[in-house]
Design an enzyme around this catalytic site. Structure first.
Site, PDB file in Angstrom:
ATOM      1  N   ASP A 220     -10.799  94.060 -34.818  1.00 41.03           N
ATOM      2  CA  ASP A 220     -12.178  94.284 -34.399  1.00 41.03           C
ATOM      3  C   ASP A 220     -12.819  92.938 -34.122  1.00 41.03           C
ATOM      4  O   ASP A 220     -12.428  91.931 -34.736  1.00 41.03           O
ATOM      5  CB  ASP A 220     -12.967  95.048 -35.475  1.00 41.03           C
ATOM      6  CG  ASP A 220     -14.270  95.584 -34.907  1.00 41.03           C
ATOM      7  OD1 ASP A 220     -14.257  96.685 -34.324  1.00 41.03           O
ATOM      8  OD2 ASP A 220     -15.308  94.878 -34.995  1.00 41.03           O
TER       9      ASP A 220
ATOM     10  N   ARG B 177      -9.838 100.346 -26.258  1.00 41.58           N
ATOM     11  CA  ARG B 177      -9.826 101.336 -27.347  1.00 41.58           C
ATOM     12  C   ARG B 177      -8.740 102.386 -27.154  1.00 41.58           C
ATOM     13  O   ARG B 177      -8.960 103.561 -27.459  1.00 41.58           O
ATOM     14  CB  ARG B 177     -11.181 102.064 -27.450  1.00 41.58           C
ATOM     15  CG  ARG B 177     -12.302 101.242 -27.988  1.00 41.58           C
ATOM     16  CD  ARG B 177     -12.275 101.208 -29.517  1.00 41.58           C
ATOM     17  NE  ARG B 177     -13.194 100.186 -29.991  1.00 41.58           N
ATOM     18  CZ  ARG B 177     -14.482 100.419 -30.260  1.00 41.58           C
ATOM     19  NH1 ARG B 177     -14.964 101.628 -30.154  1.00 41.58           N
ATOM     20  NH2 ARG B 177     -15.245  99.456 -30.657  1.00 41.58           N
TER      21      ARG B 177
ATOM     22  N   ARG C 172      -6.643 106.818 -41.101  1.00 40.82           N
ATOM     23  CA  ARG C 172      -7.994 106.463 -41.552  1.00 40.82           C
ATOM     24  C   ARG C 172      -8.462 107.271 -42.761  1.00 40.82           C
ATOM     25  O   ARG C 172      -9.415 106.891 -43.435  1.00 40.82           O
ATOM     26  CB  ARG C 172      -8.983 106.599 -40.392  1.00 40.82           C
ATOM     27  CG  ARG C 172      -8.920 105.462 -39.387  1.00 40.82           C
ATOM     28  CD  ARG C 172      -9.616 104.187 -39.869  1.00 40.82           C
ATOM     29  NE  ARG C 172     -11.065 104.318 -39.706  1.00 40.82           N
ATOM     30  CZ  ARG C 172     -11.934 104.508 -40.668  1.00 40.82           C
ATOM     31  NH1 ARG C 172     -11.519 104.585 -41.915  1.00 40.82           N
ATOM     32  NH2 ARG C 172     -13.211 104.615 -40.421  1.00 40.82           N
TER      33      ARG C 172
ATOM     34  N   ARG D  61      -9.969 106.668 -32.742  1.00 41.71           N
ATOM     35  CA  ARG D  61     -10.227 107.961 -33.374  1.00 41.71           C
ATOM     36  C   ARG D  61      -9.903 109.189 -32.547  1.00 41.71           C
ATOM     37  O   ARG D  61      -9.874 110.292 -33.078  1.00 41.71           O
ATOM     38  CB  ARG D  61     -11.686 108.026 -33.842  1.00 41.71           C
ATOM     39  CG  ARG D  61     -11.910 107.222 -35.100  1.00 41.71           C
ATOM     40  CD  ARG D  61     -13.375 107.072 -35.381  1.00 41.71           C
ATOM     41  NE  ARG D  61     -14.000 106.308 -34.305  1.00 41.71           N
ATOM     42  CZ  ARG D  61     -15.279 105.970 -34.280  1.00 41.71           C
ATOM     43  NH1 ARG D  61     -16.074 106.344 -35.260  1.00 41.71           N
ATOM     44  NH2 ARG D  61     -15.768 105.260 -33.289  1.00 41.71           N
TER      45      ARG D  61
ATOM     46  N   TYR E  70     -24.699  90.863 -33.018  1.00 39.78           N
ATOM     47  CA  TYR E  70     -24.547  91.505 -34.337  1.00 39.78           C
ATOM     48  C   TYR E  70     -25.001  90.575 -35.462  1.00 39.78           C
ATOM     49  O   TYR E  70     -25.601  91.003 -36.444  1.00 39.78           O
ATOM     50  CB  TYR E  70     -23.086  91.909 -34.572  1.00 39.78           C
ATOM     51  CG  TYR E  70     -22.643  93.074 -33.714  1.00 39.78           C
ATOM     52  CD1 TYR E  70     -23.144  94.351 -33.936  1.00 39.78           C
ATOM     53  CD2 TYR E  70     -21.738  92.906 -32.681  1.00 39.78           C
ATOM     54  CE1 TYR E  70     -22.754  95.428 -33.147  1.00 39.78           C
ATOM     55  CE2 TYR E  70     -21.332  93.970 -31.883  1.00 39.78           C
ATOM     56  CZ  TYR E  70     -21.848  95.229 -32.125  1.00 39.78           C
ATOM     57  OH  TYR E  70     -21.470  96.282 -31.346  1.00 39.78           O
TER      58      TYR E  70
HETATM   59  O1  CP3 Z   1      -7.453  99.739 -28.984  1.00 38.76           O
HETATM   60  C1  CP3 Z   1      -8.210  98.755 -28.927  1.00 38.76           C
HETATM   61  O2  CP3 Z   1      -9.004  98.550 -27.968  1.00 38.76           O
HETATM   62  C2  CP3 Z   1      -8.132  97.704 -30.025  1.00 38.76           C
HETATM   63  C3  CP3 Z   1      -9.023  97.851 -31.106  1.00 38.76           C
HETATM   64  C4  CP3 Z   1     -10.483  97.431 -31.046  1.00 38.76           C
HETATM   65  C5  CP3 Z   1     -11.408  97.895 -32.015  1.00 38.76           C
HETATM   66  N1  CP3 Z   1     -12.582  97.270 -31.819  1.00 38.76           N
HETATM   67  C6  CP3 Z   1     -11.090  98.852 -33.103  1.00 38.76           C
HETATM   68  C7  CP3 Z   1     -12.198  99.693 -33.604  1.00 38.76           C
HETATM   69  C8  CP3 Z   1     -11.160  96.552 -30.216  1.00 38.76           C
HETATM   70  C9  CP3 Z   1     -10.659  95.785 -29.000  1.00 38.76           C
HETATM   71  C10 CP3 Z   1     -12.492  96.452 -30.710  1.00 38.76           C
HETATM   72  C11 CP3 Z   1     -13.513  95.573 -30.128  1.00 38.76           C
HETATM   73  C12 CP3 Z   1     -14.921  95.798 -30.459  1.00 38.76           C
HETATM   74  N2  CP3 Z   1     -15.480  96.092 -31.669  1.00 38.76           N
HETATM   75  C13 CP3 Z   1     -15.984  95.615 -29.530  1.00 38.76           C
HETATM   76  C14 CP3 Z   1     -15.819  95.195 -28.104  1.00 38.76           C
HETATM   77  C15 CP3 Z   1     -15.384  96.332 -27.257  1.00 38.76           C
HETATM   78  C16 CP3 Z   1     -16.422  97.385 -27.037  1.00 38.76           C
HETATM   79  O3  CP3 Z   1     -16.172  98.524 -27.436  1.00 38.76           O
HETATM   80  O4  CP3 Z   1     -17.472  97.061 -26.474  1.00 38.76           O
HETATM   81  C17 CP3 Z   1     -17.188  95.874 -30.209  1.00 38.76           C
HETATM   82  C18 CP3 Z   1     -18.573  95.833 -29.620  1.00 38.76           C
HETATM   83  C19 CP3 Z   1     -16.857  96.163 -31.576  1.00 38.76           C
HETATM   84  C20 CP3 Z   1     -17.795  96.462 -32.686  1.00 38.76           C
HETATM   85  C21 CP3 Z   1     -17.544  97.828 -33.201  1.00 38.76           C
HETATM   86  N3  CP3 Z   1     -16.511  98.152 -34.086  1.00 38.76           N
HETATM   87  C22 CP3 Z   1     -18.193  99.046 -32.864  1.00 38.76           C
HETATM   88  C23 CP3 Z   1     -19.375  99.148 -31.934  1.00 38.76           C
HETATM   89  C24 CP3 Z   1     -17.525 100.089 -33.540  1.00 38.76           C
HETATM   90  C25 CP3 Z   1     -17.782 101.580 -33.436  1.00 38.76           C
HETATM   91  C26 CP3 Z   1     -18.697 102.155 -34.435  1.00 38.76           C
HETATM   92  C27 CP3 Z   1     -18.612 103.691 -34.445  1.00 38.76           C
HETATM   93  O5  CP3 Z   1     -18.407 104.242 -35.513  1.00 38.76           O
HETATM   94  O6  CP3 Z   1     -18.739 104.296 -33.372  1.00 38.76           O
HETATM   95  C28 CP3 Z   1     -16.491  99.505 -34.283  1.00 38.76           C
HETATM   96  C29 CP3 Z   1     -15.497 100.215 -35.110  1.00 38.76           C
HETATM   97  C30 CP3 Z   1     -14.143 100.326 -34.489  1.00 38.76           C
HETATM   98  N4  CP3 Z   1     -13.421  99.258 -34.065  1.00 38.76           N
HETATM   99  C31 CP3 Z   1     -13.364 101.517 -34.299  1.00 38.76           C
HETATM  100  C32 CP3 Z   1     -12.141 101.116 -33.769  1.00 38.76           C
HETATM  101  C33 CP3 Z   1     -10.955 101.992 -33.450  1.00 38.76           C
HETATM  102  C34 CP3 Z   1     -13.768 102.954 -34.618  1.00 38.76           C
HETATM  103  C35 CP3 Z   1     -14.140 103.220 -36.000  1.00 38.76           C
HETATM  104  C36 CP3 Z   1     -13.102 103.397 -37.066  1.00 38.76           C
HETATM  105  O7  CP3 Z   1     -11.900 103.686 -36.889  1.00 38.76           O
HETATM  106  O8  CP3 Z   1     -13.549 103.274 -38.217  1.00 38.76           O
END
Ligand code: CP3
Length: 352
Positions: free
Chosen positions: A74, A25, A38, A29, A149
């Site tokens: 994602d 990540r 965003r 954000r 999920y």
């Molecule tokens: O920089 C990086 O690492 C690349 C981008 C990346 C994202 N998601 C972007 C994202 C990566 C590698 C992921 C993987 C991902 N997504 C995982 C595995 C890694 C981990 O964190 O365990 C999982 C479980 C997800 C599912 C997911 N997507 C979650 C749990 C969330 C967060 C929800 C929240 O609001 O807290 C997301 C959304 C997400 N994916 C965000 C980002 C930057 C943040 C929300 C946004 O910008 O809207």
């Protein structure tokens, strides 16, 4: 990409000039620039518009001086391509309208063709390959984490429905794991063909399983995936959270780099993983909110342990946490520089 890369060398357990660093990540954000994008675009739109995806992927590389980029996407993106509609809800996470519950639900899932269903991912990777001076990591969610999920329909604490399906309908479970494995294999092969220099499988939630259940219900699927990717000859990183007791099993999946969370001391993780696998980790992401002297002390200990292991990549033990006020870019910059400088110093001393 440079001819030699400390990141790829560390993954391959070859000599490095400093310990390579990247952060799960690292794009997200905490960055004011990301929050600004965003305001206009959803997360999924950023993933689908290659110019935006490239910009967001590159930003932390330019700002933090990390040794690798990770594709901005994602784990849910291919789930959509398999035919399950989802939404990423603010402050909740992935939500699926019609979760998987029956054999018919599993039968309906499509093993997609990435070139047809997710052309934007491959186009982004091709553009990034031309625009990055560090290797690009491609990724996929691992089947258990994706299934959690798909079956729960939303983030879960206990994974009750997922485990119930696994235990009460092992045939359906096996079919689901098999389909997810096939989709993961074609997806990651397409990412590497487009230019990804390494891949990471995110099995973020697999640590919720006992060792017995991991071995019975997930391990064969992981062996299948890594076995099917081995000929690509790219580093294959396998990461999970709360997986200290599974690290030895992870080394038998075929992965070549083992991701470690922060709950186990790195030296102990290295001992469990053994000399034949590189290790990646493992600073507690919440430490990024601590005073610098505390961060430095913990990072120093991780570098000292990691440098003893053949093949070490510095990372957090999970993704950069979203919190208000957010992690400061300057903290991650300083941490990256510290790990580079301190590890280079230790490596010089080691060589005499
Ligand atoms: O920089 C990086 O690492 C690349 C981008 C990346 C994202 N998601 C972007 C994202 C990566 C590698 C992921 C993987 C991902 N997504 C995982 C595995 C890694 C981990 O964190 O365990 C999982 C479980 C997800 C599912 C997911 N997507 C979650 C749990 C969330 C967060 C929800 C929240 O609001 O807290 C997301 C959304 C997400 N994916 C965000 C980002 C930057 C943040 C929300 C946004 O910008 O809207």
């Amino acid at each position: 990409m440079p001819i030699t890369s400390n990141f790829l060398n560390a993954c391959r357990r070859q000599p490095v000039t400093h310990t390579p660093v990247w952060y799960m990540r690292q794009a997200g954000r905490y960055q004011p620039e990301y929050r600004k994008i965003r305001e206009k675009y959803s997360l999924i739109e950023i993933c689908q518009i290659p110019e935006l995806c490239v910009q967001v992927t590159k930003l932390p590389v330019d700002q933090l001086g990390v040794d690798a980029a990770i594709l901005f996407s994602d784990i849910m993106v291919p789930v959509g391509a398999m035919g399950l509609a989802f939404e990423i809800k603010e402050h909740v996470g992935p939500v699926i309208e019609n979760p998987i519950r029956t054999a018919a639900d599993v039968d309906r899932l499509r093993v997609f063709h990435p070139e047809e269903s997710l052309p934007f991912v491959l186009e982004s990777i091709q553009l990034l390959k031309q625009n990055l001076n560090v290797p690009l990591i491609g990724f996929s969610g691992a089947p258990f984490t994706l299934a959690s999920y798909m079956v729960e329909g939303r983030p879960s604490r206990d994974y009750v429905k997922t485990k119930q399906l696994m235990w009460s309908a092992p045939d359906i479970w096996r079919k689901l794991m098999d389909k997810l494995a096939d989709a993961t294999i074609v997806y990651l092969r397409a990412q590497v063909a487009a230019g990804a220099a390494a891949v990471q499988l995110f099995d973020s939630w697999v640590g919720s399983l006992s060792k017995e259940d991991y071995l019975a219900y997930v391990f064969p699927t992981m062996q299948k995936i890594f076995g099917a990717l081995a000929d690509l000859d790219v580093p294959m990183i396998y990461f999970g959270k709360d997986t200290a007791e599974l690290l030895v099993d992870f080394t038998r999946t075929g992965a070549t780099v083992i991701g470690v969370d922060w709950k186990i001391p790195l030296a102990e993780a290295c001992r469990r993983v053994g000399r034949n696998f590189a290790v990646q980790g493992n600073l507690d992401p919440v430490l990024l909110f601590a005073p610098w002297d505390v961060i430095e002390r913990r990072a120093r200990a991780i570098v000292e342990a990691g440098i003893q292991h053949s093949g070490f990549v510095f990372n957090l033990g999970h993704g950069v946490t979203h919190h208000n006020p957010p992690v400061e870019t300057a903290t991650l910059q300083r941490l990256t520089a510290f790990v580079h400088e301190y590890s280079a110093e230790l490596l010089r001393a080691q060589r005499g």
